[in-house]
Design an enzyme around this catalytic site. Structure first.
Site, mmCIF file in Angstrom:
data_model
loop_
_atom_site.group_PDB
_atom_site.id
_atom_site.type_symbol
_atom_site.label_atom_id
_atom_site.label_comp_id
_atom_site.label_asym_id
_atom_site.label_seq_id
_atom_site.Cartn_x
_atom_site.Cartn_y
_atom_site.Cartn_z
ATOM 1 N N LYS A 29 -9.069 28.157 25.079
ATOM 2 C CA LYS A 29 -7.644 27.378 25.907
ATOM 3 C C LYS A 29 -6.952 28.387 26.560
ATOM 4 C CE LYS A 29 -9.146 23.148 25.440
ATOM 5 N NZ LYS A 29 -9.165 22.288 26.378
ATOM 6 N N VAL A 64 -11.184 29.608 17.478
ATOM 7 C CA VAL A 64 -12.111 29.817 18.721
ATOM 8 C C VAL A 64 -11.680 28.779 19.715
ATOM 9 C CG1 VAL A 64 -14.484 29.953 19.475
ATOM 10 C CG2 VAL A 64 -14.048 30.853 17.284
ATOM 11 N N TYR A 65 -11.485 27.694 19.367
ATOM 12 C CA TYR A 65 -11.022 26.764 20.234
ATOM 13 C C TYR A 65 -9.673 27.238 21.056
ATOM 14 C CZ TYR A 65 -8.214 22.571 21.632
ATOM 15 O OH TYR A 65 -7.649 21.435 22.304
ATOM 16 N N SER A 66 -8.666 27.637 20.383
ATOM 17 C CA SER A 66 -7.616 28.076 20.914
ATOM 18 C C SER A 66 -7.781 29.460 21.901
ATOM 19 C CB SER A 66 -6.785 28.592 19.867
ATOM 20 O OG SER A 66 -5.366 29.107 20.238
ATOM 21 N N ALA A 67 -8.592 29.985 21.644
ATOM 22 C CA ALA A 67 -9.048 31.209 22.315
ATOM 23 C C ALA A 67 -9.592 30.565 23.614
ATOM 24 C CB ALA A 67 -10.304 32.181 21.600
#
Length: 288
Positions: free
Chosen positions: A165, A160-163
């Site tokens: 970003k 979710v963090y990557s999404a």
């Protein structure tokens, strides 16, 4: 202002740096001050507020604020306008994975909301509030969003963090198109693992495995706050980047370009397969 920075044409310009009390934000705020800019910092942590206020000294502004909240952002903008009367550069530096490392199926909606607030929502609040003040100055300006290389490659356990970003890329590109007519440029920088307040990268690698660091990255080391600050200085300067907009600059020691490739021990060549004798974090002296 340092003589070597006078060529950048930034003297007297006003910059807002969010999360400027430590790490990349602190390095950027201090470098901007060296370039002769008037710096406003929005920082949530009281101790960091005091520290960066002392470091920057007179002529700058430090406001304790949570930029995830629209009311706090409005307070920052009012203080900035009252003090300087204009805004030329915005650095949206706030971001964190909040320590959430879990398989996606085990993640919670509360975690998603928290990650959204600290990685994307604050950019919406800050940019929406900053654009009118930047436009009113009539001299264009530069918005710089701090993303991560994880926006451009898969990363397990922090999906979710990557999404969020990755969403910064679309936000940056689209806002650049929308604001170009006013001379406002919008770009992003995408750091790889950087020694900062959130991540102390180099010391966490066991001493006996430190030689691995020089092989993981083509440039041979983890990042420092000054690396991303330099990219933010470039993007702030119309002299250097006046026709650069809608772009993301990886600040990653060549990691994205390398992909999986890394140097073998003793300069024995290259490999794109895992080196399993040690992962660089957990010593495995007997693994082959």
């Amino acid at each position: 202002m340092s003589d070597e920075l006078s060529i950048l044409g930034l003297a007297g310009k006003v910059a807002l740096v969010t999360g400027g009390g430590a790490g990349i934000g602190r390095a950027t705020a201090e470098l901007y001050a060296r370039a002769g800019m008037k710096v406003a910092v929005a920082e949530i942590d009281p101790a960091r507020v005091a520290s960066v206020r002392e470091a920057l000294g007179e002529g700058h502004l430090v406001v304790q604020a949570d930029v995830r909240k629209a009311d706090d952002v409005a307070k920052v903008m009012q203080a900035l306008q009252d003090r300087f009367g204009r805004l030329d550069v915005v650095v949206n530096n706030v971001g964190d994975y909040l320590g959430y490392k879990t398989a996606f199926e085990q993640s919670t909606e509360a975690e998603w909301d928290a990650l959204y607030g600290i990685n994307l929502l604050h950019m919406f609040h800050v940019c929406k509030a900053a654009i009118p003040l930047m436009r009113a100055g009539g001299a264009g300006g530069s918005i710089i969003n701090v993303s991560t290389v994880e926006a451009f490659r898969g990363i397990p356990m922090t999906v979710v963090y990557s999404a969020f970003k990755a969403a910064i890329t679309g936000f940056t590109q689209s806002l650049a198109v929308e604001l170009g007519q006013y001379g406002i440029r919008v770009n992003a920088i995408a750091p790889e693992t950087t020694n900062s307040a959130q991540i102390v990268a180099t010391p966490r690698v066991p001493a006996e495995n430190r030689d691995y660091i020089s092989r993981w990255f083509p440039i041979g080391r983890f990042g420092e706050g000054s690396d991303s600050a330099g990219a933010a200085l470039f993007l702030a300067s119309d002299t250097l980047s006046g026709w650069v907009s809608g772009c993301t600059i990886p600040v990653d020691g060549g990691a994205l370009a390398a992909g999986a490739w890394m140097r073998l021990p003793n300069d024995a060549g290259w490999t794109h397969l895992p080196i399993i004798e040690s992962d660089g974090y957990t010593p495995r002296p007997h693994a082959k």
